[in-house]
Motif scaffolding. Structure first.
Motif, short mmCIF file in Angstrom:
data_model
loop_
_atom_site.label_atom_id
_atom_site.label_comp_id
_atom_site.label_asym_id
_atom_site.label_seq_id
_atom_site.Cartn_x
_atom_site.Cartn_y
_atom_site.Cartn_z
N PRO A 1 0.83 -1.22 0.00
CA PRO A 1 0.00 0.00 0.00
C PRO A 1 0.86 1.26 0.00
CG PRO A 1 0.16 -0.87 2.21
CD PRO A 1 0.90 -1.84 1.33
N SER A 2 0.21 2.38 -0.21
CA SER A 2 0.86 3.67 -0.13
C SER A 2 0.13 4.50 0.93
CB SER A 2 0.83 4.39 -1.48
OG SER A 2 1.46 5.66 -1.39
N PRO A 3 0.84 5.02 1.92
CA PRO A 3 2.29 4.87 2.14
C PRO A 3 2.63 3.45 2.57
CG PRO A 3 1.28 5.98 4.00
CD PRO A 3 0.21 5.87 2.95
N ALA A 4 3.85 3.03 2.23
CA ALA A 4 4.28 1.66 2.47
C ALA A 4 4.79 1.50 3.90
CB ALA A 4 5.37 1.28 1.48
N THR A 5 4.04 0.76 4.71
CA THR A 5 4.47 0.43 6.07
C THR A 5 4.20 -1.04 6.31
OG1 THR A 5 2.29 0.90 7.07
CG2 THR A 5 3.84 2.75 6.87
N THR A 6 4.89 -1.62 7.28
CA THR A 6 4.67 -3.03 7.57
C THR A 6 3.27 -3.25 8.15
OG1 THR A 6 5.85 -2.62 9.65
CG2 THR A 6 7.07 -3.70 7.89
N LYS A 7 2.81 -2.31 8.95
CA LYS A 7 1.44 -2.42 9.48
C LYS A 7 0.45 -2.33 8.33
CE LYS A 7 -1.89 -0.21 12.57
NZ LYS A 7 -2.12 0.85 13.58
N GLY A 8 0.68 -1.37 7.42
CA GLY A 8 -0.21 -1.21 6.28
C GLY A 8 -0.24 -2.44 5.40
N LEU A 9 0.92 -3.10 5.24
CA LEU A 9 0.95 -4.33 4.45
C LEU A 9 0.13 -5.42 5.13
CD1 LEU A 9 1.97 -6.07 2.12
CD2 LEU A 9 4.02 -6.55 3.49
N ARG B 1 -5.14 -1.32 15.79
CA ARG B 1 -4.28 -2.32 16.43
C ARG B 1 -2.81 -2.01 16.14
NH1 ARG B 1 -6.90 -7.08 18.08
NH2 ARG B 1 -9.06 -7.29 17.35
N VAL B 2 -1.94 -2.44 17.02
CA VAL B 2 -0.51 -2.23 16.78
C VAL B 2 -0.02 -3.26 15.76
CG1 VAL B 2 -0.15 -1.29 19.08
CG2 VAL B 2 0.16 -3.75 18.69
N GLU B 3 1.16 -2.98 15.20
CA GLU B 3 1.70 -3.82 14.12
C GLU B 3 1.77 -5.30 14.50
OE1 GLU B 3 6.16 -4.39 12.88
OE2 GLU B 3 5.39 -2.57 11.93
N ARG B 4 2.26 -5.60 15.69
CA ARG B 4 2.42 -7.00 16.09
C ARG B 4 1.08 -7.72 16.12
NH1 ARG B 4 5.55 -9.18 21.58
NH2 ARG B 4 5.15 -11.40 21.21
N GLU B 5 0.05 -7.05 16.61
CA GLU B 5 -1.28 -7.66 16.66
C GLU B 5 -1.80 -7.94 15.25
OE1 GLU B 5 -3.61 -6.06 20.56
OE2 GLU B 5 -3.20 -4.56 19.03
N ILE B 6 -1.58 -6.97 14.36
CA ILE B 6 -2.02 -7.14 12.97
C ILE B 6 -1.39 -8.39 12.36
CG2 ILE B 6 -1.85 -6.18 10.63
CD1 ILE B 6 -3.98 -4.78 12.20
N TRP B 7 -0.09 -8.55 12.55
CA TRP B 7 0.60 -9.68 11.94
C TRP B 7 0.27 -11.01 12.62
CZ3 TRP B 7 2.92 -10.20 7.36
CH2 TRP B 7 3.14 -9.03 6.64
N ASP B 8 -0.06 -10.98 13.90
CA ASP B 8 -0.54 -12.20 14.56
C ASP B 8 -1.87 -12.64 13.93
OD1 ASP B 8 1.58 -12.38 16.29
OD2 ASP B 8 0.54 -11.43 17.99
#
Length: 313
Positions: A98-106, A123-130
């Motif tokens: 996505p734009s802007p490109a962030t790991t959370k956004g991905l 949610r924070v990044e870690r929660e999103i990826w879990d």
């Protein structure tokens, strides 16, 4: 040539696909990432290379306009082991950076690609990826494909880059590990090379530039296929036409086909029965807004035309 029925001819031509040797090459490289049965048939299961269920990934590298995205999409959608069933509802997931490109956004983009209900972006990044990990396991996903992956690293600090690489590695190990496909431009490999484990875990496939010598038969066949579908006689390829077409497309197959279709559109609009040099002249002028002296299909010194500058202006 494959087409979708029931559409206008111009759209039908754009939905058509002419397979080439690189499609076979991709399938062969991809198949080596899957398990096989006793007869050598691929199974809907990633191959594990360690006792910790580590998979291997694939980087597909090419210039913008080379046609890599459509090639991968077609291959995955047609692959026998990538067809959904009762236990594997979504064998492969495609997400674009996505734009802007962030790991959370991905992570959010991946969840949306899985049709996950009510993605909470607070949610924070870690929660999103879990949640991503759980969601992929829930759907029986085997392959996670991230397109335009180089955009993840565009403005990243060394720390952020390492965080991204660690997230990718995490998807490729442990229970529920998946095959990760990253597609992008050559810069992607240079960035990934900063991490030895990423270099080791990813096979690479580079889509080469098209060439008037080595690829002449293939390219003329593509032109003939599209002309036949459009009801037009193919051009004679006199006056170095094939070389001009390749140069105009910056030696990129996807762009070569796109420009060819633009030219066919003009021929059809004019009621022509064959594809002529004048149609190429007009199509390129529209695409680049170039002066007559810079038109690849008019000038004697066509190979000297800076087509990248013209198409960027």
């Amino acid at each position: 040539m494959e087409t979708l029925p029931g559409q206008d001819l111009g759209q039908e031509l754009r939905d058509a696909y002419v397979a080439t040797a690189r499609d076979e090459n991709f399938e062969a490289v991809f198949d080596r990432l899957l398990r096989t049965d006793g007869q050598g048939n691929t199974l809907p299961m990633p191959r594990h290379f360690t006792r910790t269920f580590e998979t291997r990934g694939l980087m597909v590298l090419a210039k913008s306009g080379a046609g890599k995205t459509r090639m991968i999409e077609r291959a995955l959608s047609r692959h026998p082991a990538m067809q959904p069933d009762a236990t594997r509802q979504r064998p492969w997931i495609a997400a674009r950076v996505p734009s802007p490109a962030t790991t959370k956004g991905l992570g959010v983009a991946i969840l949306k690609a899985t049709e996950y209900p009510d993605v909470n972006t607070r949610r924070v990044e870690r929660e999103i990826w879990d949640i991503v990990r759980h969601r992929l396991s829930e759907l029986g996903t085997i392959v996670l494909w991230i397109d335009e992956a180089q955009d993840l690293f565009g403005k990243s600090s060394p720390k952020d880059t390492q965080n991204i690489l660690n997230l990718l590695k995490a998807q490729m190990q442990g229970e529920g590990s998946v095959i990760v496909i990253l597609s992008g431009v050559d810069a992607l490999q240079q960035i990934a090379a900063t991490d030895r484990q990423i270099t080791r875990r990813f096979n690479k496939m580079r889509l080469q530039d098209i060439d008037a010598g080595a690829d002449a038969a293939m390219l003329r066949g593509i032109v003939a296929s599209y002309c036949r579908k459009a009801g037009l006689d193919a051009p004679s390829f006199e006056d170095e036409l094939l070389g001009r077409m390749i140069h105009a497309a910056q030696s990129r197959l996807g762009q070569f086909i796109e420009y060819l279709l633009d030219t066919i559109d003009i021929a059809l609009d004019e009621g022509a029965t064959s594809l002529e040099r004048g149609h190429f002249v007009e199509a390129y002028a529209v695409k680049s807004s170039c002066a007559t002296a810079d038109n690849v299909y008019l000038t004697r010194h066509w190979s000297r035309v800076d087509v990248e500058r013209l198409t960027e202006d």
